[in-house]
Write a protein that holds these residues in place. Structure first.
Motif, mmCIF file in Angstrom:
data_model
loop_
_atom_site.group_PDB
_atom_site.id
_atom_site.type_symbol
_atom_site.label_atom_id
_atom_site.label_comp_id
_atom_site.label_asym_id
_atom_site.label_seq_id
_atom_site.Cartn_x
_atom_site.Cartn_y
_atom_site.Cartn_z
ATOM 1 N N TYR A 13 0.890 -1.165 0.000
ATOM 2 C CA TYR A 13 0.000 0.000 0.000
ATOM 3 C C TYR A 13 0.921 1.207 0.000
ATOM 4 C CZ TYR A 13 -4.280 2.628 0.861
ATOM 5 O OH TYR A 13 -5.368 3.466 0.721
ATOM 6 N N VAL A 14 0.773 2.076 -0.983
ATOM 7 C CA VAL A 14 1.667 3.220 -1.167
ATOM 8 C C VAL A 14 1.007 4.493 -0.633
ATOM 9 C CG1 VAL A 14 2.881 4.628 -2.876
ATOM 10 C CG2 VAL A 14 2.703 2.151 -3.208
ATOM 11 N N VAL A 15 1.758 5.227 0.172
ATOM 12 C CA VAL A 15 1.318 6.534 0.675
ATOM 13 C C VAL A 15 2.425 7.528 0.348
ATOM 14 C CG1 VAL A 15 0.612 7.872 2.699
ATOM 15 C CG2 VAL A 15 0.046 5.423 2.559
ATOM 16 N N THR A 16 2.098 8.557 -0.440
ATOM 17 C CA THR A 16 3.115 9.489 -0.922
ATOM 18 C C THR A 16 2.717 10.941 -0.707
ATOM 19 O OG1 THR A 16 3.911 7.930 -2.591
ATOM 20 C CG2 THR A 16 4.390 10.237 -2.988
ATOM 21 N N VAL B 105 -1.692 -2.645 -3.880
ATOM 22 C CA VAL B 105 -3.091 -2.927 -3.544
ATOM 23 C C VAL B 105 -3.856 -1.669 -3.142
ATOM 24 C CG1 VAL B 105 -2.668 -5.335 -2.950
ATOM 25 C CG2 VAL B 105 -2.528 -3.565 -1.159
ATOM 26 N N GLY B 106 -3.156 -0.559 -3.015
ATOM 27 C CA GLY B 106 -3.797 0.711 -2.688
ATOM 28 C C GLY B 106 -2.788 1.836 -2.735
ATOM 29 N N ARG B 107 -3.302 3.035 -2.932
ATOM 30 C CA ARG B 107 -2.413 4.202 -2.987
ATOM 31 C C ARG B 107 -3.178 5.423 -2.525
ATOM 32 N NH1 ARG B 107 -0.958 8.709 -5.942
ATOM 33 N NH2 ARG B 107 1.278 9.129 -5.929
ATOM 34 N N ASP B 108 -2.502 6.237 -1.731
ATOM 35 C CA ASP B 108 -3.060 7.515 -1.297
ATOM 36 C C ASP B 108 -1.991 8.583 -1.338
ATOM 37 O OD1 ASP B 108 -5.913 7.758 -0.275
ATOM 38 O OD2 ASP B 108 -5.312 5.827 0.603
ATOM 39 N N VAL B 109 -2.445 9.810 -1.502
ATOM 40 C CA VAL B 109 -1.580 10.981 -1.463
ATOM 41 C C VAL B 109 -1.888 11.727 -0.170
ATOM 42 C CG1 VAL B 109 -1.058 13.201 -2.554
ATOM 43 C CG2 VAL B 109 -1.478 11.182 -3.966
ATOM 44 N N VAL B 110 -0.845 12.145 0.535
ATOM 45 C CA VAL B 110 -1.033 12.947 1.742
ATOM 46 C C VAL B 110 -0.491 14.351 1.491
ATOM 47 C CG1 VAL B 110 -1.058 11.031 3.382
ATOM 48 C CG2 VAL B 110 1.123 12.030 2.730
ATOM 49 N N ALA B 111 -1.168 15.313 2.067
ATOM 50 C CA ALA B 111 -0.756 16.710 1.916
ATOM 51 C C ALA B 111 0.481 16.980 2.761
ATOM 52 C CB ALA B 111 -1.890 17.629 2.339
ATOM 53 N N ALA C 264 -8.007 9.159 7.795
ATOM 54 C CA ALA C 264 -8.723 8.647 6.616
ATOM 55 C C ALA C 264 -7.886 7.595 5.891
ATOM 56 C CB ALA C 264 -9.087 9.788 5.675
ATOM 57 N N VAL C 265 -6.606 7.875 5.701
ATOM 58 C CA VAL C 265 -5.718 6.923 5.017
ATOM 59 C C VAL C 265 -5.489 5.699 5.898
ATOM 60 C CG1 VAL C 265 -3.413 6.576 4.026
ATOM 61 C CG2 VAL C 265 -4.595 8.757 3.700
ATOM 62 N N VAL C 266 -5.264 5.917 7.179
ATOM 63 C CA VAL C 266 -5.052 4.813 8.113
ATOM 64 C C VAL C 266 -6.271 3.890 8.127
ATOM 65 C CG1 VAL C 266 -4.815 4.253 10.578
ATOM 66 C CG2 VAL C 266 -3.351 6.009 9.537
#
Length: 182
Positions: free
Chosen positions: A80-83, A106-112, A120-122
């Motif tokens: 799971y990618v968080v960038t 399996v998932g990806r989110d962008v964080v500010a 929300a991402v967690v």
């Protein structure tokens, strides 16, 4: 700032490490035929933009490949990618990681870049039906400390793969010793 320092007699310019912030200082130094360097600069775009009079550290390409190699050796198949997309460093490293990772995203989110609440991402990671073997957290300290703290407090024990920007002695203080694992 670099131009002002050169006018005042600087013979070497140490730049900020992020391409978006530091390349201007390198270009100003090159124009004055002064070398610039960064102990942490890693964007492969930097030497392409400046061409001469610049010295850098390990590249984002090297780091992304090393991270993928580590993940592959650990046998992790799902990530799971968080960038944090505010910086070229993280975007480029993510692309290289994904090109070299043998598993599946399996998932990806962008964080500010200004985020302090990652709930929300967690929650997405915790509640995902396709559970990741590893979370590729592509951000920097202190953000990563806050993210991991919130991740562990939500009951997620999944391994977290990071980058060179995690290298702060205060990381354990931000996360808390009881949350340091994987």
């Amino acid at each position: 700032v670099a131009t002002d320092l050169i006018k005042k007699g600087a013979q070497l310019i140490k730049t900020p490490s992020d391409f978006d912030i530091g390349v201007g200082a390198s270009l100003a130094a090159k124009s004055a035929k002064v070398f610039s360097f960064s102990t942490e600069a890693s964007s492969v775009d930097w030497p392409k933009a400046v061409k001469t009079h610049v010295v850098m550290a390990i590249t984002t390409e090297d780091q992304g490949k090393a991270q993928a190699s580590f993940a592959n050796k650990k046998g992790w198949k799902k990530v799971y990618v968080v960038t944090n997309e505010a910086f070229n460093f993280f975007k480029a490293m993510e692309d290289i990681f994904k090109d070299n990772f043998k598993g599946t995203v399996v998932g990806r989110d962008v964080v500010a870049d200004v985020a302090t609440d990652y709930s929300a991402v967690v929650s997405k990671i915790r509640d995902a039906s396709d559970k990741p073997d590893v979370i590729y957290l592509n951000d920097y300290f202190p953000h990563v400390g806050t993210f991991v703290k919130q991740l562990r407090d939500a009951g997620v024990k999944t391994s977290v793969l990071g980058n060179s920007t995690y290298a702060s002695p205060a990381l354990v203080q931000v996360i808390g010793k009881s949350r340091i694992q994987n």
